[in-house]
Design an enzyme around this catalytic site. Structure first.
Site, PDB file in Angstrom:
ATOM      1  N   TYR A 142      29.836  75.569  74.785  1.00  0.00           N
ATOM      2  CA  TYR A 142      29.839  74.115  74.949  1.00  0.00           C
ATOM      3  C   TYR A 142      31.059  73.638  75.738  1.00  0.00           C
ATOM      4  O   TYR A 142      31.018  72.581  76.349  1.00  0.00           O
ATOM      5  CB  TYR A 142      29.872  73.413  73.583  1.00  0.00           C
ATOM      6  CG  TYR A 142      28.521  73.163  72.951  1.00  0.00           C
ATOM      7  CD1 TYR A 142      27.563  74.166  72.878  1.00  0.00           C
ATOM      8  CD2 TYR A 142      28.210  71.920  72.418  1.00  0.00           C
ATOM      9  CE1 TYR A 142      26.340  73.939  72.271  1.00  0.00           C
ATOM     10  CE2 TYR A 142      26.989  71.682  71.813  1.00  0.00           C
ATOM     11  CZ  TYR A 142      26.057  72.694  71.743  1.00  0.00           C
ATOM     12  OH  TYR A 142      24.860  72.453  71.150  1.00  0.00           O
ATOM     13  N   LYS A 192      25.984  87.931  68.724  1.00  0.00           N
ATOM     14  CA  LYS A 192      25.117  88.729  69.599  1.00  0.00           C
ATOM     15  C   LYS A 192      25.990  89.814  70.212  1.00  0.00           C
ATOM     16  O   LYS A 192      26.135  89.932  71.427  1.00  0.00           O
ATOM     17  CB  LYS A 192      24.469  87.809  70.655  1.00  0.00           C
ATOM     18  CG  LYS A 192      23.431  88.460  71.532  1.00  0.00           C
ATOM     19  CD  LYS A 192      22.137  88.818  70.832  1.00  0.00           C
ATOM     20  CE  LYS A 192      21.204  89.552  71.781  1.00  0.00           C
ATOM     21  NZ  LYS A 192      20.014  90.127  71.096  1.00  0.00           N
ATOM     22  N   ASP A 224      19.279  86.970  66.914  1.00  0.00           N
ATOM     23  CA  ASP A 224      17.814  86.992  66.987  1.00  0.00           C
ATOM     24  C   ASP A 224      17.214  87.409  65.648  1.00  0.00           C
ATOM     25  O   ASP A 224      16.254  86.805  65.154  1.00  0.00           O
ATOM     26  CB  ASP A 224      17.320  87.873  68.151  1.00  0.00           C
ATOM     27  CG  ASP A 224      17.995  89.236  68.218  1.00  0.00           C
ATOM     28  OD1 ASP A 224      18.938  89.486  67.442  1.00  0.00           O
ATOM     29  OD2 ASP A 224      17.569  90.065  69.045  1.00  0.00           O
ATOM     30  N   ASP A 248      24.196  75.614  66.292  1.00  0.00           N
ATOM     31  CA  ASP A 248      23.371  74.462  66.685  1.00  0.00           C
ATOM     32  C   ASP A 248      21.894  74.804  66.504  1.00  0.00           C
ATOM     33  O   ASP A 248      21.129  74.051  65.891  1.00  0.00           O
ATOM     34  CB  ASP A 248      23.662  74.111  68.154  1.00  0.00           C
ATOM     35  CG  ASP A 248      22.801  72.962  68.652  1.00  0.00           C
ATOM     36  OD1 ASP A 248      22.689  71.959  67.910  1.00  0.00           O
ATOM     37  OD2 ASP A 248      22.235  73.065  69.753  1.00  0.00           O
ATOM     38  N   ASP A 252      19.017  73.702  63.049  1.00  0.00           N
ATOM     39  CA  ASP A 252      17.721  73.010  63.165  1.00  0.00           C
ATOM     40  C   ASP A 252      16.620  73.867  62.531  1.00  0.00           C
ATOM     41  O   ASP A 252      15.713  73.353  61.880  1.00  0.00           O
ATOM     42  CB  ASP A 252      17.363  72.730  64.634  1.00  0.00           C
ATOM     43  CG  ASP A 252      17.953  71.418  65.146  1.00  0.00           C
ATOM     44  OD1 ASP A 252      19.033  71.026  64.669  1.00  0.00           O
ATOM     45  OD2 ASP A 252      17.338  70.791  66.034  1.00  0.00           O
TER      46      ASP A 252
HETATM   47  C1  IPM Z   1      24.052  68.680  66.871  1.00  0.00           C
HETATM   48  C2  IPM Z   1      23.484  68.084  68.126  1.00  0.00           C
HETATM   49  C3  IPM Z   1      24.595  67.985  69.151  1.00  0.00           C
HETATM   50  C4  IPM Z   1      25.048  69.384  69.491  1.00  0.00           C
HETATM   51  C5  IPM Z   1      24.257  67.216  70.429  1.00  0.00           C
HETATM   52  C6  IPM Z   1      23.722  65.840  70.146  1.00  0.00           C
HETATM   53  C7  IPM Z   1      25.466  67.151  71.329  1.00  0.00           C
HETATM   54  O1  IPM Z   1      22.396  68.822  68.575  1.00  0.00           O
HETATM   55  O2  IPM Z   1      25.035  68.136  66.345  1.00  0.00           O
HETATM   56  O3  IPM Z   1      23.524  69.690  66.396  1.00  0.00           O
HETATM   57  O4  IPM Z   1      24.407  70.082  70.288  1.00  0.00           O
HETATM   58  O5  IPM Z   1      26.061  69.804  68.934  1.00  0.00           O
HETATM   59 MG    MG Z   2      21.753  70.313  67.220  1.00  0.00          MG
END
Ligand code: IPM
Ligand code: MG
Length: 362
Positions: A142, A192, A224, A248, A252
């Site tokens: 990032y 990884k 993975d 990240d 999710d």
């Molecule tokens: C998260 C989000 C952020 C990230 C974005 C909105 C910059 O996806 O906090 O997980 O990628 O860190």
């Molecule tokens: Mg995110």
């Protein structure tokens, strides 16, 4: 307890869920006699519209004079034409960096009562799951330099740099071990290392840190494989620690175990008590302004703030218990809609949580 809190509702459903979270915060303050001084600011697309930048200097100033930041979400289709530092998401990334918030804590609590709405089999959840994802937040791909899009021999090339120093790895892995010491004493480091040099370093440093914590067990997974294990056998996890981008993505994925991204809170902090608290979900432009957003992620982020920044463990647990109680009682926002349960909007869900909070506070 006296505290100063910067409230940055942001874009999309941010303002709706933050309004709910603030109500809960104020209820906690009233019940336990704390004084929280709240001040609202702009971050993201809303700031761009007003000030021509997604991260105005006054927002930074507001955060600097606060003990904690409560943030909603930023971005949306309206600002999708923006590039580089003008992007609302970059404002959040810069805020994290500015305050050196290298720890991003995302607790994954899968409740048994929600098992029927999950896309995974009920046995995967068992009696419930409880593990932590610790994501490194101020390094890795990032932020690595160089990055860019350049023209080369008539075609564009886009590139990023994935890089970690050993100190960047050490401090986040140490935090993972410290948290594990207070839990089931197991850290899983995810990288990884079979392909990436930055991951090879991550792996080596994780092993070095493990030697400082003989009471905690360390194991490793390649990212993975980890993506598979998270939905196949998540009960094996206690504390996961991983890089910025892997965290990240995996967080999710882990939301699937919890019912919805609308249920996942997060805390970002550095070496101090100062923290940035935000729901993991984004701006959800498709439902913004409709009053149906799930406020639970934002409300649970308040619990994390009470615990980490203000050291109010009892209050944090009361908020978490109130959320559990309304879910047990069958309240569901549309994202976790369930046969035989009552589907409610943001306001009614918040009201139910406030009532549950005052019930158990008595
Ligand atoms: C998260 C989000 C952020 C990230 C974005 C909105 C910059 O996806 O906090 O997980 O990628 O860190
Ligand atoms: Mg995110």
């Amino acid at each position: 307890m006296d505290g100063r809190i910067a409230v940055l509702p942001g874009d999309g459903i941010g303002p709706e869920v933050i309004e709910a979270a603030v109500e809960v915060l104020e209820a906690v303050a009233r019940r336990w006699g704390h004084r929280f001084h709240l001040e609202t600011g702009f971050l993201g697309g809303c700031a761009y519209d007003r000030f021509g930048t997604p991260l105005p200097e006054e927002t930074l100033e507001l955060c600097r004079r606060s003990d904690a930041v409560l943030f909603g979400a930023s971005g949306g289709p309206k600002w999708d034409h923006l590039t580089g530092e003008d992007r609302p998401e970059r404002a959040l990334a810069r805020l994290r960096k500015e305050f050196d918030l290298f720890v991003n804590l995302r607790p994954i609590r899968a409740r048994r009562c929600l098992a029927p709405v999950l896309p995974v089999k009920e046995r995967i959840i068992g009696e419930g799951l409880d593990f932590l994802i610790l994501r490194e937040l101020t390094g890795g791909v990032y932020y690595g330099q160089p990055r860019g899009i350049v023209l080369e021999r008539g075609q564009r090339r886009g590139f990023d740099t994935m890089s970690y120093t050993e100190e960047e790895v050490r401090r986040i892995v140490r935090e993972a071990f410290r948290l594990a010491q207070r839990r089931r004493k197991k850290v899983t480091s995810i990288d990884k290392m079979n392909m990436l040099e930055s991951s090879r370093l991550w792996y080596d440093v994780a092993r070095e840190v493990a030697a400082e914590f003989p009471d905690v067990e360390l194991d490793h997974l390649l990212v993975d494989a980890a993506a598979m294990v998270i939905v196949q056998n998540p009960a094996r996890f206690d504390v996961i620690v991983t890089t910025n981008i892997f965290g990240d993505i995996l967080s999710d994925e882990a939301a699937v175990l919890v019912g919805s991204l609308g249920m996942l809170p997060s805390a970002s902090y550095g070496s101090e008590r100062f923290g940035l608290y935000e729901p993991v979900h984004g701006t959800a432009p498709d439902i913004a302004g409709k009053g149906v957003a799930n406020p639970i992620a934002a409300i649970l982020s308040v619990a994390l703030m009470l615990r980490h920044t203000f050291g109010l463990e009892r209050e944090a647990q009361a908020v978490e218990a109130a959320v559990d109680a309304v879910l047990e009682a069958g309240f569901r926002t549309p994202d976790i809609r369930q046969e035989g349960c009552q589907t409610v909007g943001t306001r009614a869900m918040t009201q139910a949580i406030l009532e549950a909070l005052s019930d158990q506070a008595n």
